[in-house]
Motif scaffolding. Sequence first.
Motif, short mmCIF file in Angstrom:
data_model
loop_
_atom_site.label_atom_id
_atom_site.label_comp_id
_atom_site.label_asym_id
_atom_site.label_seq_id
_atom_site.Cartn_x
_atom_site.Cartn_y
_atom_site.Cartn_z
N VAL A 171 25.13 -30.40 -8.45
CA VAL A 171 26.25 -31.25 -8.83
C VAL A 171 27.55 -30.45 -8.82
CG1 VAL A 171 27.28 -32.55 -10.73
CG2 VAL A 171 24.87 -32.88 -10.14
N ARG A 212 24.21 -37.73 -10.55
CA ARG A 212 25.45 -36.95 -10.63
C ARG A 212 26.29 -37.40 -11.82
NH1 ARG A 212 27.20 -37.89 -5.81
NH2 ARG A 212 28.81 -39.43 -6.27
N GLU A 253 27.46 -35.05 -14.87
CA GLU A 253 28.88 -34.88 -15.15
C GLU A 253 29.21 -35.28 -16.59
OE1 GLU A 253 30.52 -37.27 -12.07
OE2 GLU A 253 30.58 -35.63 -10.59
N GLU A 275 30.84 -32.83 -19.41
CA GLU A 275 32.02 -33.19 -20.20
C GLU A 275 31.71 -33.14 -21.69
OE1 GLU A 275 35.93 -34.19 -20.84
OE2 GLU A 275 34.92 -33.66 -18.95
N HIS A 322 37.31 -32.71 -7.83
CA HIS A 322 36.04 -33.39 -8.10
C HIS A 322 34.86 -32.57 -7.59
CE1 HIS A 322 38.33 -36.67 -9.49
NE2 HIS A 322 38.54 -37.28 -8.34
N PRO A 334 28.07 -31.63 -4.65
CA PRO A 334 27.84 -32.94 -5.29
C PRO A 334 27.41 -34.02 -4.32
CG PRO A 334 30.18 -32.41 -5.20
CD PRO A 334 29.45 -31.17 -4.82
#
Length: 357
Positions: free
Chosen positions: A30, A42, A46, A50, A100, A34
């Motif tokens: 990832v 994914r 993510e 976070e 990203h 990704p």
Amino acid sequence: MSEKPVRARHATISDVARTAGVSRQTVSNVINAPQTVRAETRARVEAAIEQLRYRPNASARRLRTRRSATIAIRAEEQAGGVSGTIYDRFLHALAMEAGHRGRRILLFAAEDASHEIQQYRSLSYGDDVDALVLTGTSHTDARIDWLVDHRVPFVSFGRPWSRPRLDDPLVPWVDVDGAAGVRLATEHLWDRGCRRIAFAGWPSPSGTGDDRRSGWEQAMRRRGWAEDGLVALRADAPEDIGAAARAVSRLIDGLGPDAPDAFVCASDTLALGTLLGGGRGHPVIGFDDTPVAASQGFSSVAQPLDHVARAVLDLVDSLTAPEEDAGAGDPAARHVLLAPRLVVRDEAAPTASRLWS
């Protein structure tokens, strides 16, 4: 005796894997590739990243993969005319998409193409970047030859007009189909009842300009126009509003009662010059869909810059993947031609008082 402050433990890749319910390798994928992970997985990883505020150790990753996760691109000076904002919009889209993917963008300045090649040499020899992104390709482009000869990974936004073959497998590129965009604009005007559709473009040779003009020629030939008639409907000017206005004014005056009833232009700069040079009262379509086109109310062909940025980085990912993951691939996949779209606005052309209001 005061107690030493307790330093909070940083989350590890194992913490992320455990929280997301996946393997460490999936978390690594990832972060580093990704596009190889299913969207649902994914998103879960993510979210865990976070939540835990996990930050990969960039130095360790560079040592392990021998990759810097950095892409370099020249910081262009503001181009002439009103279409220079295209580069800024592309750079923003590229930076967003790179973020990203866990990549960084390195901007560098160069006085000219020769200085730009010197910067390439410094960046590639120092292992500071994984790949380079080129813009502003032309028929006299020494940069591409240098990069190919020195085997430096790069992707071009713009076709390699200086090479003998545009499908050269050694030159990966992404471009927007200018011919298709102008053809679409010309056909739109024809469907509205316009028959003497003129073209305002850049002097030839111009890779991008000639490509866009070819779309107008194709559409007009399909409707019975011969070559000599098309030559009479062309106005050539550099990327300058005043020069475009003068060229269009000469065209209109020279044709007299056979003056054009509509105009298609290679850029919004030329479109604005066309309006100022006598095109008011007739439909005028530009190219690049700049804020000027929106504010002045004329139609324009829009480039899908978000898609361009994604395609550029897809190619960068394939070029910089570990050898065991890269594979031979399909050479044709290194050349991506994207379709633009026509943005139609009020085609009762802007009045004199509206321009520059």
